[in-house]
Scaffold this motif. Sequence first.
Motif, PDB file in Angstrom:
ATOM      1  N   ARG A  76       0.826  -1.200   0.000  1.00  0.00           N
ATOM      2  CA  ARG A  76       0.000   0.000   0.000  1.00  0.00           C
ATOM      3  C   ARG A  76       0.864   1.256   0.000  1.00  0.00           C
ATOM      4  O   ARG A  76       0.560   2.232  -0.704  1.00  0.00           O
ATOM      5  N   GLU A  77       1.951   1.242   0.781  1.00  0.00           N
ATOM      6  CA  GLU A  77       2.845   2.393   0.777  1.00  0.00           C
ATOM      7  C   GLU A  77       3.494   2.582  -0.594  1.00  0.00           C
ATOM      8  O   GLU A  77       3.663   3.724  -1.051  1.00  0.00           O
ATOM      9  N   ALA A  78       3.847   1.479  -1.244  1.00  0.00           N
ATOM     10  CA  ALA A  78       4.395   1.586  -2.591  1.00  0.00           C
ATOM     11  C   ALA A  78       3.358   2.145  -3.556  1.00  0.00           C
ATOM     12  O   ALA A  78       3.684   2.947  -4.440  1.00  0.00           O
ATOM     13  N   TRP A  79       2.104   1.732  -3.398  1.00  0.00           N
ATOM     14  CA  TRP A  79       1.033   2.276  -4.240  1.00  0.00           C
ATOM     15  C   TRP A  79       0.856   3.771  -3.997  1.00  0.00           C
ATOM     16  O   TRP A  79       0.661   4.542  -4.947  1.00  0.00           O
ATOM     17  N   LEU A  80       0.956   4.193  -2.740  1.00  0.00           N
ATOM     18  CA  LEU A  80       0.847   5.624  -2.448  1.00  0.00           C
ATOM     19  C   LEU A  80       1.999   6.395  -3.071  1.00  0.00           C
ATOM     20  O   LEU A  80       1.811   7.511  -3.587  1.00  0.00           O
ATOM     21  N   ARG A  81       3.209   5.826  -3.038  1.00  0.00           N
ATOM     22  CA  ARG A  81       4.335   6.503  -3.672  1.00  0.00           C
ATOM     23  C   ARG A  81       4.161   6.559  -5.187  1.00  0.00           C
ATOM     24  O   ARG A  81       4.487   7.565  -5.822  1.00  0.00           O
ATOM     25  N   GLN A  82       3.639   5.482  -5.771  1.00  0.00           N
ATOM     26  CA  GLN A  82       3.372   5.502  -7.204  1.00  0.00           C
ATOM     27  C   GLN A  82       2.303   6.532  -7.545  1.00  0.00           C
ATOM     28  O   GLN A  82       2.411   7.233  -8.562  1.00  0.00           O
ATOM     29  N   ARG A  83       1.277   6.632  -6.704  1.00  0.00           N
ATOM     30  CA  ARG A  83       0.230   7.621  -6.954  1.00  0.00           C
ATOM     31  C   ARG A  83       0.788   9.042  -6.848  1.00  0.00           C
ATOM     32  O   ARG A  83       0.453   9.912  -7.664  1.00  0.00           O
ATOM     33  N   ALA A  84       1.664   9.260  -5.848  1.00  0.00           N
ATOM     34  CA  ALA A  84       2.277  10.586  -5.730  1.00  0.00           C
ATOM     35  C   ALA A  84       3.157  10.896  -6.938  1.00  0.00           C
ATOM     36  O   ALA A  84       3.172  12.032  -7.439  1.00  0.00           O
ATOM     37  N   GLU A  85       3.889   9.896  -7.422  1.00  0.00           N
ATOM     38  CA  GLU A  85       4.722  10.113  -8.598  1.00  0.00           C
ATOM     39  C   GLU A  85       3.870  10.382  -9.833  1.00  0.00           C
ATOM     40  O   GLU A  85       4.185  11.260 -10.650  1.00  0.00           O
ATOM     41  N   THR A 105       0.911  11.687  -9.780  1.00  0.00           N
ATOM     42  CA  THR A 105       0.357  13.031  -9.601  1.00  0.00           C
ATOM     43  C   THR A 105       1.361  14.097 -10.012  1.00  0.00           C
ATOM     44  O   THR A 105       1.029  15.087 -10.671  1.00  0.00           O
ATOM     45  N   ARG A 106       2.626  13.892  -9.643  1.00  0.00           N
ATOM     46  CA  ARG A 106       3.671  14.848 -10.022  1.00  0.00           C
ATOM     47  C   ARG A 106       3.866  14.876 -11.534  1.00  0.00           C
ATOM     48  O   ARG A 106       3.961  15.952 -12.147  1.00  0.00           O
ATOM     49  N   VAL A 107       3.909  13.696 -12.156  1.00  0.00           N
ATOM     50  CA  VAL A 107       4.086  13.642 -13.608  1.00  0.00           C
ATOM     51  C   VAL A 107       2.878  14.243 -14.317  1.00  0.00           C
ATOM     52  O   VAL A 107       3.023  14.953 -15.333  1.00  0.00           O
ATOM     53  N   THR A 108       1.666  13.975 -13.791  1.00  0.00           N
ATOM     54  CA  THR A 108       0.474  14.548 -14.391  1.00  0.00           C
ATOM     55  C   THR A 108       0.491  16.067 -14.303  1.00  0.00           C
ATOM     56  O   THR A 108       0.132  16.775 -15.256  1.00  0.00           O
ATOM     57  N   ALA A 109       0.908  16.598 -13.162  1.00  0.00           N
ATOM     58  CA  ALA A 109       1.008  18.053 -13.023  1.00  0.00           C
ATOM     59  C   ALA A 109       2.045  18.627 -13.984  1.00  0.00           C
ATOM     60  O   ALA A 109       1.841  19.700 -14.573  1.00  0.00           O
TER      61      ALA A 109
END
Length: 630
Positions: free
Chosen positions: A545-554, A556-560
């Motif tokens: 789950r923590e890895a999924w959260l880090r992937q989601r944050a990454e 989000t950054r790439v999308t921005a």
Amino acid sequence: MTTDTSTRIALPGGEMLAWSDLTGRRLPDGGPLAALAARVVPAGARVLLAGPHDPGLVDRLAHADVTCLLRSWPDGSALAEDRPVRVVVGGPGGLPADETFDVVIAAAGLDAVESVEGTPVGWDGLLRRLAAVLAPGGTLLLRLDNPVGLTRMVDTTPWYAGRDDADWTVGGVLDAGRPANLEQARERLAGAGLRPGGCFAAYPEPGAPTALVDADALAAYPGSGLLDAVLHGACAPGRADRPVLQDPARLAVDALHAGLGAALAPGWLLLAHRPAPAAPAAGDPPDPAGTAPGAARTAPAGPGGLPVLWVQTGPPGIGVVEVTAAADGWRWRVPDPVAAAAAAPFATRAAAWRDPAVLTGAVPEGRLLRTVLLDACLRRDLAALRRLLRGYAAWLDAHADDAGRLTGATALASLDNVVLAGGGAAGASPGFAVLDPSWRASDPWPLDVTLARGLWRFAAALATGGYAHPWSSTLDVAGLTVVLAGTAGRDLDRATVTAAVDAEVAVTAALRGLDNADRVALADELRAVEPTAPPVGLDSHQQLREAWLRQRAELTRVTALLRWTEELLTSRERALRRAEATINLLSGSISYRVGRLAITPARLAKRGARAAKRRAKDALAPRRAEEEQQ
């Protein structure tokens, strides 16, 4: 036809003909449990092994007269065929009423003693039956599983939902018929007429422990670097073959530092003694299994003078390593160094090998450097990180030769095998020491590679474990390693980090005894470590789950970033359109047309002059060629 095997098997009734208990994980030579049993059992003693045990444990008790009490006919038949022991198959009811034993070992728990083909007597009834056959002055070694221990905390399947054949007996805190903690277990032992003694915490599984630690030592030294490394090492590799809720190694270390290392242990091995009818005469040696630790010792000894800790070193290993208590602290001890050295066949000695003869001195005291650095990262204490990492790098420098190379144990001194004297207190000068010096590099290592390997291992744990740290979250593992090296005052490049990863592959292959195919797979796995991935070799729901959260944050950054780029391109396109409109507007004006009419003849004249010059040059070319030939 009567055989020797049949004469050594007694079938008093109640045997389970189509059931086997010996299906669990086996440990080399019986593991730490066999080492403990061998120390508890004196030579020539009458021993009762109640319940199924690892055959390696039976082999370690060759110096005693062993009787095995089993409920499974296939297990009893196989045991009597391979080993010269007496076997009773049928549960506790088959024990002779007039026979006693000097030592009773029930290291599989009491549930595995009772047969479903006999009359159930319950946990207390089984304990009373075993206590009744214990001779005065005898010793009982009893295993008790912890209903709220680390194993149950990390299991994905709750303990009460078992549906397998082996789960027909399910125990938990709701069952008042069995003890749920150490205090209740000691009360039950006293109620059965026994005197409770010491206790060992079993990690990572009560049925196949690779580490046995004195419960008093766990409570007295919650910050011990040795106990930190032992619990982390015992729990880290044992669960990679099945999913868990969270990292058991991290939970075990947290429990240790919270003073709950014994309370949250997966299981316990308790020692109890049947009181002798009379006290020993003056001058007689005390009972080694029942003597209390001496008060003059600065470090707690194991119960009854036994070692504080047994740890299975793993393949290719040197058997079980003991840690004993002395007047000046804890000391390493290998029971049989010669046999240990002979039983360490390494798949490769190109990177590292193990020298059991080194484990004879004092165990370095202090906190584990990895733990201290992790604490500083979580608190974003850059000053402490800079001081510790620079001290670590300077310590490596002090051990390097004139060519800048490290040898022996220092070459493999990563952050999880180095202790920090004084615990890393602010303002104190850090002192470092190798915790386990038995692992040694076969060839000298460059200083930068040793430093990069230690920092890369720590960086990989930080990034994949989801730990908070004071550096950018967009760094990859190699980049974070370079940043850590900069914090240590060293300038490392990515090529050095790559060499350090290759060295880590070689060392891990030697540690695990991997063949070439497994070594290639390990190299691919370590080289592919990314911050958005879970820790290597751990299938943990929490870490996933923590890895999924880090992937989601990454993402989000790439999308921005993509959105910003798209907005930039859109604004540039709009500006270009406005410029084109202005040009079109200006191109339709009268002044533009007049200017174009004036410029057009000049352009045509210039173009004609260029053409005439080119023709004249072509005409003169033959004449110049003739002149050059003359």
